[in-house]
Design a protein around this motif. Structure first.
Motif, PDB file in Angstrom:
ATOM      1  N   LEU A  38     -95.802-116.208  35.568  1.00  0.00           N
ATOM      2  CA  LEU A  38     -94.399-116.084  35.965  1.00  0.00           C
ATOM      3  C   LEU A  38     -94.254-116.677  37.361  1.00  0.00           C
ATOM      4  O   LEU A  38     -94.948-116.253  38.297  1.00  0.00           O
ATOM      5  CB  LEU A  38     -93.966-114.620  35.962  1.00  0.00           C
ATOM      6  N   VAL A  39     -93.368-117.676  37.492  1.00  0.00           N
ATOM      7  CA  VAL A  39     -93.213-118.376  38.767  1.00  0.00           C
ATOM      8  C   VAL A  39     -91.735-118.386  39.160  1.00  0.00           C
ATOM      9  O   VAL A  39     -90.841-118.368  38.314  1.00  0.00           O
ATOM     10  CB  VAL A  39     -93.756-119.819  38.672  1.00  0.00           C
ATOM     11  N   SER A  40     -91.503-118.424  40.451  1.00  0.00           N
ATOM     12  CA  SER A  40     -90.125-118.439  40.949  1.00  0.00           C
ATOM     13  C   SER A  40     -89.614-119.850  41.194  1.00  0.00           C
ATOM     14  O   SER A  40     -88.406-120.095  41.162  1.00  0.00           O
ATOM     15  CB  SER A  40     -90.030-117.621  42.245  1.00  0.00           C
ATOM     16  N   ASP A  41     -90.534-120.803  41.445  1.00  0.00           N
ATOM     17  CA  ASP A  41     -90.128-122.188  41.674  1.00  0.00           C
ATOM     18  C   ASP A  41     -89.837-122.850  40.324  1.00  0.00           C
ATOM     19  O   ASP A  41     -90.756-123.126  39.552  1.00  0.00           O
ATOM     20  CB  ASP A  41     -91.245-122.927  42.407  1.00  0.00           C
ATOM     21  N   ARG A  42     -88.567-123.124  40.054  1.00  0.00           N
ATOM     22  CA  ARG A  42     -88.167-123.662  38.759  1.00  0.00           C
ATOM     23  C   ARG A  42     -87.800-125.149  38.818  1.00  0.00           C
ATOM     24  O   ARG A  42     -87.096-125.644  37.952  1.00  0.00           O
ATOM     25  CB  ARG A  42     -86.994-122.858  38.205  1.00  0.00           C
ATOM     26  N   GLU A  43     -88.263-125.824  39.844  1.00  0.00           N
ATOM     27  CA  GLU A  43     -87.971-127.246  39.945  1.00  0.00           C
ATOM     28  C   GLU A  43     -88.575-128.011  38.774  1.00  0.00           C
ATOM     29  O   GLU A  43     -87.940-128.889  38.194  1.00  0.00           O
ATOM     30  CB  GLU A  43     -88.509-127.802  41.268  1.00  0.00           C
ATOM     31  N   ALA A  44     -89.806-127.698  38.419  1.00  0.00           N
ATOM     32  CA  ALA A  44     -90.457-128.315  37.265  1.00  0.00           C
ATOM     33  C   ALA A  44     -90.473-127.375  36.069  1.00  0.00           C
ATOM     34  O   ALA A  44     -90.203-127.776  34.945  1.00  0.00           O
ATOM     35  CB  ALA A  44     -91.878-128.741  37.624  1.00  0.00           C
ATOM     36  N   ILE A  45     -90.804-126.092  36.322  1.00  0.00           N
ATOM     37  CA  ILE A  45     -90.890-125.100  35.245  1.00  0.00           C
ATOM     38  C   ILE A  45     -89.507-124.456  35.093  1.00  0.00           C
ATOM     39  O   ILE A  45     -89.180-123.475  35.767  1.00  0.00           O
ATOM     40  CB  ILE A  45     -91.979-124.049  35.565  1.00  0.00           C
ATOM     41  N   SER A  46     -88.707-125.019  34.199  1.00  0.00           N
ATOM     42  CA  SER A  46     -87.296-124.611  34.100  1.00  0.00           C
ATOM     43  C   SER A  46     -87.125-123.161  33.695  1.00  0.00           C
ATOM     44  O   SER A  46     -86.207-122.477  34.153  1.00  0.00           O
ATOM     45  CB  SER A  46     -86.573-125.522  33.101  1.00  0.00           C
ATOM     46  N   SER A  47     -87.991-122.668  32.838  1.00  0.00           N
ATOM     47  CA  SER A  47     -87.855-121.300  32.354  1.00  0.00           C
ATOM     48  C   SER A  47     -88.491-120.276  33.286  1.00  0.00           C
ATOM     49  O   SER A  47     -88.313-119.068  33.105  1.00  0.00           O
ATOM     50  CB  SER A  47     -88.478-121.173  30.960  1.00  0.00           C
ATOM     51  N   GLY A  48     -89.297-120.733  34.243  1.00  0.00           N
ATOM     52  CA  GLY A  48     -90.004-119.817  35.121  1.00  0.00           C
ATOM     53  C   GLY A  48     -91.238-119.205  34.499  1.00  0.00           C
ATOM     54  O   GLY A  48     -91.850-118.312  35.085  1.00  0.00           O
ATOM     55  N   VAL A  49     -91.607-119.694  33.324  1.00  0.00           N
ATOM     56  CA  VAL A  49     -92.776-119.163  32.609  1.00  0.00           C
ATOM     57  C   VAL A  49     -93.674-120.328  32.210  1.00  0.00           C
ATOM     58  O   VAL A  49     -93.208-121.328  31.632  1.00  0.00           O
ATOM     59  CB  VAL A  49     -92.363-118.381  31.348  1.00  0.00           C
ATOM     60  N   ALA A  50     -94.963-120.215  32.502  1.00  0.00           N
ATOM     61  CA  ALA A  50     -95.953-121.213  32.094  1.00  0.00           C
ATOM     62  C   ALA A  50     -97.078-120.501  31.347  1.00  0.00           C
ATOM     63  O   ALA A  50     -97.338-119.318  31.573  1.00  0.00           O
ATOM     64  CB  ALA A  50     -96.501-121.963  33.304  1.00  0.00           C
ATOM     65  N   TRP A  51     -97.725-121.245  30.460  1.00  0.00           N
ATOM     66  CA  TRP A  51     -98.805-120.669  29.656  1.00  0.00           C
ATOM     67  C   TRP A  51    -100.093-121.430  29.916  1.00  0.00           C
ATOM     68  O   TRP A  51    -100.109-122.673  29.931  1.00  0.00           O
ATOM     69  CB  TRP A  51     -98.477-120.728  28.177  1.00  0.00           C
TER      70      TRP A  51
END
Length: 233
Positions: A38-51
């Motif tokens: 779970l990330v707050s920087d959504r510049e690249a990760i639009s959903s705020g979630v990466a796997w």
């Protein structure tokens, strides 16, 4: 004497458990949702979630898109790449070992059940085949359990991965939790271990002493004198 087929009901059920466990292990190996960031920087990760899985790291993005994956961006992780954490590298190897051991254990169980149900002879290695199946299934469970627990520990302690710039991943997540990949893998591992234990507990049915005497060709029996006297007539 009880038929061997009457003594393998538990092992028949264990074979199905082993097959399901092996299938779940294969599914877990392919899932990317092992560690959910779970990330707050959504510049690249639009959903705020990466796997983060064993082979890839993925996230939904409106700015970085992998061809053929619509709005998803994925990058592969190789076994020999310097940034690949040891728990991921171990998972890549040990999960494959688990799959190979699991398919060998299920094959040995099928062979043993075939001998038991179709009466392949008194000397057929039913017991030995079940022991081999049990050992292989337990080996498969142990091989998959190690990387699963290792990655689970990394999630619990919020460990990060030093991804290269091409991954577009942040240096560290705000938080992370266990994904479906680890959960499915743990369920598959438990099923493989249970099936292995059941296989190893198989015991051959005991033969009757009277039947053994009858099958031994009359050893210890007495000749029928009346039958012999008729042969001389």
């Amino acid at each position: 004497m009880p038929s061997p087929a009457h003594a393998v009901h538990a092992q028949l059920g264990a074979m199905w458990l082993g097959c399901v466990g092996w299938a779940l292990t294969a599914v877990a190996l392919g899932l990317v949702q092992w560690r959910v960031w779970l990330v707050s920087d959504r510049e690249a990760i639009s959903s705020g979630v990466a796997w983060v899985g064993l082979w890839r790291a993925c996230f939904y993005s409106h700015t970085h898109v992998t061809p053929g994956l619509l709005v998803m961006h994925c990058e592969s992780m190789g076994l020999t790449e310097a940034f690949t954490p040891p728990e991921v590298a171990a998972g890549q190897v040990l999960m494959l070992v688990s799959l190979l051991a699991g398919i060998g254990g299920n094959a040995a169980a099928v062979y043993a059940l075939r001998n038991a149900f179709f009466g392949m002879g008194r000397g057929s290695p039913i017991r030995s085949a079940f022991v081999a199946a049990g050992v292989l299934c337990l080996l498969a469970g142990a091989a998959s359990l190690a990387p699963l627990l290792w990655n689970l520990s990394s999630v619990a302690t919020n460990q990060t991965v030093k991804f290269p710039p091409r991954f577009k991943m942040p240096p560290a997540p705000d938080s992370q939790h266990m994904g479906w990949g680890i959960f499915v893998g743990l369920v598959g591992t438990v099923l493989m271990v249970v099936s292995g234990v059941v296989f190893c507990t198989y015991r051959s049915p005991k033969r009757s002493r009277h039947l053994d005497s009858a099958l031994s060709g009359g050893a210890g029996g007495e000749d029928n004198l009346a039958f012999e006297s008729q042969d001389h007539l």
